[in-house]
Structure formats: C-alpha cells, structure tokens
Design a protein around this motif. Structure first.
Motif, short mmCIF file in Angstrom:
data_model
loop_
_atom_site.label_atom_id
_atom_site.label_comp_id
_atom_site.label_asym_id
_atom_site.label_seq_id
_atom_site.Cartn_x
_atom_site.Cartn_y
_atom_site.Cartn_z
N ALA A 278 -6.48 5.35 4.42
CA ALA A 278 -5.34 4.59 3.88
C ALA A 278 -4.34 5.48 2.83
O ALA A 278 -3.05 5.22 3.03
CB ALA A 278 -6.01 3.55 2.85
N LYS A 279 -4.73 6.52 2.26
CA LYS A 279 -3.90 7.34 1.45
C LYS A 279 -3.28 7.99 2.20
O LYS A 279 -1.94 8.17 2.12
CB LYS A 279 -4.92 8.16 0.57
N LEU A 280 -3.71 8.56 3.33
CA LEU A 280 -2.89 9.52 4.31
C LEU A 280 -1.70 8.48 4.88
O LEU A 280 -0.57 9.03 5.03
CB LEU A 280 -3.88 9.79 5.52
N VAL A 281 -2.20 7.43 5.43
CA VAL A 281 -1.11 6.53 6.32
C VAL A 281 -0.35 5.87 5.38
O VAL A 281 1.04 6.08 5.71
CB VAL A 281 -1.81 5.49 6.96
N TYR B 296 -5.02 -0.19 3.72
CA TYR B 296 -5.84 -0.07 2.44
C TYR B 296 -6.42 -1.36 2.07
O TYR B 296 -7.56 -1.34 1.35
CB TYR B 296 -4.94 0.03 1.49
N TYR B 297 -6.24 -2.55 2.86
CA TYR B 297 -7.02 -3.65 2.63
C TYR B 297 -8.41 -3.41 3.32
O TYR B 297 -9.42 -4.11 2.53
CB TYR B 297 -6.21 -4.80 3.56
N LEU B 298 -8.50 -2.96 4.32
CA LEU B 298 -9.86 -2.81 4.96
C LEU B 298 -10.65 -1.73 3.98
O LEU B 298 -11.82 -2.15 3.75
CB LEU B 298 -9.49 -1.76 6.37
N VAL C 9 -3.67 4.20 -4.98
CA VAL C 9 -2.49 4.95 -4.52
C VAL C 9 -1.90 4.46 -3.30
O VAL C 9 -0.80 4.65 -3.10
CB VAL C 9 -2.66 6.63 -4.86
N ALA C 10 -2.74 4.16 -2.28
CA ALA C 10 -2.34 3.57 -1.16
C ALA C 10 -1.51 2.45 -1.25
O ALA C 10 -0.51 2.31 -0.44
CB ALA C 10 -3.71 3.56 -0.15
N ALA C 11 -2.11 1.64 -2.21
CA ALA C 11 -1.28 0.21 -2.55
C ALA C 11 0.00 0.78 -3.23
O ALA C 11 1.17 -0.01 -2.46
CB ALA C 11 -2.19 -0.74 -3.41
#
Length: 397
Positions: A337-340, A317-319, A264-266
């Motif tokens: 990642a999801k938050l940011v 999200y890569y990390l 979902v971050a992606a």
C-alpha cells in the motif's frame, strides 16, 4: 465513533459501512470548507496551523483509534486513515500533522505504555491540545534504524540521554508535549551469538533541560508542518519514563512503522485524489483552439490513468487496514500500500502539473503544492526501496 467489526474480505471503496461513510463525509466537508481556503496562505508563510489542529481536536480526529477510557473516540485505525485521506486531498501538511501526532506520537504510548503513562499522556494527545513526536531517525541512522547512536545511561533511577535526531515531525510546536526517542541502553547477545546494541525507547517531556528542538528545516514541501532536528545534551528523565520493555524499542517501533505505512498510504491516496479532482475541473474549464482541453484524448487519457492509480492505491490500503483490524498478518500488504500509493501521489502530481501548464508551476495552485509535497511520500516512513525489500522478504526471496 463505535468500533465496527471487519471481516477478512475487508473494506470496499465506494461501499463503506454507514458510520465510516458518515465520518468520511464530515471530514471531507471540513477539508473543503475550512482547510482548503487557508492552505495556500499557510504554505506560503510556512506557518503551523494551530487553529485547524484545535478544530480537528474538537472533532475528535486525534482520538479516533483510541478507547474512550483514555480520551479517545472508541473507533479504529481505519477511521483514522479515512480522515487523513480526506484532509490530504487539500493539505498534505495538515494531514501529516494528524498522521504523525496519532500513529507516531500517541500510538506508541497506547500500544506499549503502562496504565500510569496512558492516563498521564493520552488525554492531552487525543483531544488535540498537545502533540507528541517519535525520535527514531538520526543523521546516520535512517532506514538502518539499528545504527542508532543516541545513548541513554541508567544510574540511581535516572536516565541520562545524549545524542541527536533528524527530521522529527511535530517536535517543536508550542503544543508539543513530549518526544519518545530510541536510544542505545546497553548491549545484548543476539541469536547469532554476536553482541548487539540494546535499543529502548524513552519519553522526554518538552522543556526538559538539555532537550533542544533546533531551528526548523527549510523544506521543499509540507511547509506548514513542523519538522526539526533534535539534540539531547545530558537530558535527565526518571527511570519510569522508559516506554515498553527495555531492549524492545526497535522491535516495538517496527510494529508502529507497519501500521504507520497504512496511514501514510491513505495520505498518499488523498493527495493523488486531489490531483484528479483539480485536473478534471481545470480540463473542463480551460479551452484551447476553441474546445475544452478535456475533449482532447491526450488530456482525457492522462486523467483516466490518474484515476486508475487512485483506485488501485485506495484498494491496497483498504486491504492492509482490513487485515490489520482482523488480526491477520499485514506487513506485506502495508508495504504494498505504501509503495503503490506513494508512487501514485507523485505520478499524479506530475501529470496534474502538466495538465495545468504554466498555472501548474504557480504555488497558489493546489497541484503545485501537491507536486512539491508528494516526493516525500516515496521517502518518509520507509523509502520505496525499503518497501520493495520488505515485500520481497515476505515472499521468501
């Protein structure tokens, strides 16, 4: 696609290994030439994109993270994320169809299913000819999934299921094959000595008597994705439709959610990037007082800040993906990642709409669709507040 071995240093935006970059370019071309031209029409008609789903199936996108033995492409979860990001630039509805079909639909079977369950279901899910959904959320059990009220009783080798689910993606299409639902299957004594509900997951094929996908929701955004409430009225399925160990349904789905937050971050990064792309283009073409509006600092700085959000969210999200593939703990990184990324998508959509002025309020413009679509990225698969809670817990506070 063959699997690439990652290191703890992870992936670097703009410096992807060749096979990942090749996939990204292929999906980007598909998004720009086949998806973007029909997206406004699909959104306005609230029409599910069956033709595009079939095309993605033929491209192997639904099978990216699965082994070839079960119909997959032999790739990994990061490859899936790259595909989702590129599609989300131009159409979030289609991107969430892919994300939910893989990470919520097929992945639980891949992670927790028996070999017989995998052989029966995965081939038709990995080729895009069928979709699966996961029924977790209920009218009174969202972030508090432990509040599940749906019940399943086992008697004479048959589960009888009663209850309801809410906001279930891919649950009512013509190609929906099954829904895996969480249900209370008994009680257990917890570590604190208190009695707790035993939650298991059970696969319910589409068309099973008593299983009804109610009329689709009238949503603010994601208009061409499929989302329904579900009801189970004395639904009967065989005992072997239990997915994973009895009583492990909630714990297993928490693992699925951790992975899904990266996907979902992606998707959110793709949406945020789409807003940057559209704003750069519009600001270079639109003139005011005889000059392109891109020459005004108020506009250029706004776009620069939008780009900074994209880079930060993509790096996050890569990390998370690199840690997941390396077998390292990734719960905190997935939540970050999801938050940011979710906030970046919403902030960029708001700024892009402002840059477009009145045109940004017109639904035929991509930024207007991103504005409507992006709010759910701060809610779905764990709200912003849940991500903050998870990050704090991982810090020991």
């Amino acid at each position: 696609m063959a699997t690439t071995t990652t290191t703890t240093t992870g992936f670097t935006p703009g410096m992807l290994p060749d096979e990942y970059e090749s996939l990204r370019r292929q999906v980007a071309k598909f998004a720009d030439t086949e998806v973007a031209p029909v997206s406004a029409e699909l959104d306005a008609a609230h029409r599910f994109p069956y033709e595009l789903v079939a095309r993605m199936g033929a491209m192997g996108l639904f099978g990216l993270p699965f082994d070839e033995e079960h119909g997959g492409m032999g790739g990994d979860y990061f490859a899936l994320c790259l595909a989702i990001e590129e599609i989300a630039r131009v159409n979030q509805s289609l991107a969430i169809t892919l994300e939910a079909g893989v990470s919520l639909g097929a992945m639980p079977i891949h992670r927790f299913g028996t070999e017989e369950q995998k052989r029966e279901w995965l081939p038709q899910l990995t080729d895009g000819s069928g979709l699966a959904a996961f029924g977790l959320t209920e009218p009174e059990a969202g972030s508090d999934a432990g509040g599940t009220r749906t019940k399943a009783v086992l008697e004479d080798g048959t589960w009888t299921i009663n209850g309801s689910k809410s906001f279930i993606t891919n649950s009512g299409t013509d190609i929906t094959r099954l829904v895996t639902a969480t249900a209370v299957t008994g009680t257990r004594i917890g570590g604190d000595g208190q009695e707790k509900p035993e939650i298991s997951t059970i696969m319910i094929p589409a068309g099973t008597p008593g299983f009804t996908a109610e009329p689709a929701y009238d949503k603010v955004g994601w208009n061409s994705s499929d989302t329904h409430p579900l009801t189970f009225d004395n639904v009967r399925v065989p005992e072997e439709n239990l997915l994973g160990e009895r009583g492990r349904g909630y714990a297993n789905f928490l693992r699925i959610l951790d992975e899904g937050r990266i996907a979902v971050a992606a998707l959110s990064v793709g949406a945020a990037q789409g807003c940057v792309d559209e704003s750069v283009k519009y600001a270079g073409e639109r003139t005011s007082f005889g000059r392109p509006i891109a020459e005004y600092q108020g506009i250029s700085f706004k776009i620069a800040r939008m780009e900074a959000r994209v880079v930060a969210a993509r790096t996050a999200y890569y990390l998370a993906a690199s840690r997941m593939l390396a077998g390292l703990p990734f719960k905190k990184e997935a939540a970050i990642a999801k938050l940011v990324a979710g906030e970046a998508a919403m902030d960029n959509a708001r700024d892009a709409t402002q840059i477009h002025g009145g045109y940004g309020f017109m639904n035929e413009y991509l930024v207007a669709r991103h504005y409507r679509d992006s709010k759910i990225l701060e809610v779905g698969e764990g709200t912003t507040e849940v991500q903050l809670m998870l990050i704090a817990r991982e810090l020991g506070i």
